[in-house]
Design an enzyme around this catalytic site. Structure first.
Site: not given
Length: 597
Positions: A113, A220, A277, A354-355
């Site tokens: 990430d 991210d 993202e 993960h979200d």
């Protein structure tokens, strides 16, 4: 199909036509919850290394490790205090070097990430920035003076609401100014307008790890770095609130293309991949500008059309469970698949991360009767879509949401806690409002993806020892057969179906990965059907998925030959009438014109 021996062996190699990342399947790991090697209740880097043989057995090509950097853990590591260090409970930089080498030794790749819209307020850069207005790093973050209303009350510079609730502005007593944080107050936004700050990011967060051998980054909040000129107020959508949702205002700012071009220039030197993202970007043309090969900015992005289905428009949790139709799912997938139709762009296929809550609980049926079959159907659907495929830990064994009876105290995520607290604040004595909020969170909260990975039916799901206390309680579904051990031993399990689908995806890459998507029978309220056609138009797959607890007619039955059925998700003996789809049944039909020449 004329594939190379490398493809037949499952290796991912670059060709002039297809860079390595296009045909890769990526397995995402959330370090805190994957595998605890030292029984302290927290997953760690050595724990990931221990499980690499399992990961490789799935048939994936790339391991994506969520933030493992040093951090106060206000937002589970997305608040980074040192890009060049590892969060001590997870391990050390040397442990990361071992992991990188072990991944490469298995002919897989590894991505990390990259979190560079903001740092932690404990990062040395921010500590300097807030120390005084004259500090050389003052301009590395976004500082603004207060506004004052007619009666002299101090106000923040604008009305933007943080992604986690409240204002995006935090008052700093020492220097008497506000700093911007699009997320938690402990996550101040970096000022990307400052060239020195950008260069420091590129060296500390990117080159440091690329030089250690990582093969790319999931980036991210990739479209938030360039803020709009003047930081204007957001439109008022929530009249009951002082702070307004502002994603469409602060995303995709005027210098985004420039910044991504700089990042891509570095990544290209290492043949490294990038997946960004990309929230709050409804305009397909803007997305295309980010991922067009000619523009050389990003290899691909995550668009959130599919995972946003059923979420609230003002607050994502301000909704009811299953507040969507199958038509919503179809149109969302059409938008992301359509991105590569006739363009030089690339796309992604995913339904968990993960979200997000667990996909079986959101889009399938997580009851004991239909969990496995609906999980296999979803695997079939998303592994048949074009683009790079992403699978989240536990998705491959059909993990489901936290049980409904668990109290709100078992939830840990800052987003969950802030939303529930806001509902209680607005409706202090309204237990119905509290129950509705809890129901929405039980369906959609990020916590569901963060419970420990379920390795066995033992205590703590085999994630850590029986005597340890895991940082988050393990889902009791581990005792109901939803674990790696039981699923491995069951040939008809979700896990073994995922292995089958990932193998099939490689075997028929020209159709399933590179093929053109076309929706068929689009008005059907219960069945999702589409075709995938290879670039040379010689091969075609037809995928049919029954999103229902009921039997349904097979669309286009007269055109589909039973002899062409490549795969279905039925382990049970079903009716001989092939025109009927069983509840949650999925089928893949395949035809190749060259076979008849």
């Amino acid at each position: 199909m004329g594939f190379t021996s490398a493809q037949a062996n499952g290796e991912v190699r670059s060709t002039s036509q297809h860079p390595w990342w296009k045909e890769a399947s990526v397995y995402q790991i959330y370090p805190a919850s994957f595998n605890d090697s030292n029984d302290d209740g927290i997953g760690d880097i050595p724990g990931i290394t221990q499980k690499l043989d399992y990961i490789q057995s799935l048939g994936v090509d790339v391991v994506w490790v969520c933030p493992m950097y040093d951090s106060p853990q206000i937002d589970m590591g997305y608040d980074i205090s040192d890009y060049e260090a590892v969060y001590p409970p997870y391990g050390t930089v040397q442990d990361m070097e071992t992991l990188i080498n072990e991944v490469h030794g298995r002919e897989m790749k590894i991505i990390l990430d990259l979190v560079v819209n903001h740092t932690s307020d404990q990062h040395a850069w921010f500590k300097e920035s807030r120390s005084s207005k004259t500090n050389p790093k003052r301009d590395w973050y976004i500082w603004k003076p207060a506004k004052y209303d007619n009666d002299g009350t101090r106000k923040p510079p604008n009305n933007w609401r943080s992604n986690f609730g409240g204002s995006v502005w935090e008052w700093d007593e020492l220097t008497q100014e506000y700093y911007l944080h699009l997320f938690c107050p402990e996550q101040p936004d970096i000022n990307w307008e400052n060239e020195e700050a950008r260069k420091a990011i590129y060296q500390s967060a990117m080159r440091f790890w690329l030089d250690k051998g990582v093969d790319g980054f999931r980036i991210d909040t990739v479209n938030m770095y360039s803020k709009p000129v003047g930081l204007p107020d957001a439109p008022i959508k929530d009249s009951a609130a002082e702070w307004q949702e502002a994603g469409l205002v602060y995303c995709n700012g005027p210098r985004m293309d420039e910044y991504l071009g700089e990042m891509n220039a570095i990544l290209s030197q290492y043949n490294a991949m990038s997946v960004g993202e990309c929230p709050f970007t409804p305009d397909p043309a803007r997305v295309l500008g980010y991922v067009s090969e000619k523009e050389a900015r990003l290899n691909m992005v995550f668009q959130f059309d599919s995972v946003d289905v059923g979420m609230g428009s003002v607050f994502k949790y301000m909704t009811k469970p299953f507040n969507y139709t199958l038509a919503d799912v179809k149109s969302a997938i059409c938008r992301t698949q359509g991105l590569i139709d006739g363009t030089d762009a690339w796309t992604t296929s995913f339904i968990e991360n993960h979200d997000q809550a667990r996909s079986i609980s959101r889009f399938g049926n997580d009851s004991p009767q239909w969990r496995s079959r609906s999980g296999k159907m979803l695997a079939m659907l998303f592994a048949s879509l074009s683009g790079t495929l992403f699978v989240y830990q536990g998705q491959e064994i059909g993990m489901i949401n936290i049980p409904k009876e668990w109290p709100i105290e078992e939830y840990k995520d800052v987003d969950t806690m802030n939303y529930f607290a806001e509902v209680v604040r607005r409706n202090p004595d309204d237990t119905k409002a509290h129950d509705e909020a809890k129901a929405a969170l039980q369906n959609l909260a990020r916590d569901h993806a963060r419970t420990p990975m379920q390795w066995s039916s033992q205590a703590n799901a085999g994630f850590t020892s029986k005597s340890a206390t895991p940082w988050m309680k393990a889902n009791t579904s581990a005792q109901e057969g939803i674990n790696v051990t039981d699923e491995t031993n069951d040939q008809s399990s979700v896990l073994n179906f995922w292995r089958q689908m990932l193998k099939l995806r490689k075997t028929h890459a020209e159709v399933l990965i590179h093929g053109t998507f076309k929706l068929i029978d689009d008005d059907n309220p219960s069945v999702f059907s589409f075709t995938k056609t290879s670039p040379d138009a010689q091969s075609q797959a037809t995928v049919v998925c029954n999103f229902s607890d009921n039997e349904n007619k097979l669309p286009l039955f007269d055109e589909l030959s039973t002899a062409d059925m490549l795969l279905d998700n039925m382990s049970e003996v079903c009716t001989e009438d092939q025109s009927i789809l069983q509840p949650w049944e999925g089928r893949v039909y395949f035809s190749d014109k060259r076979e008849h020449l």
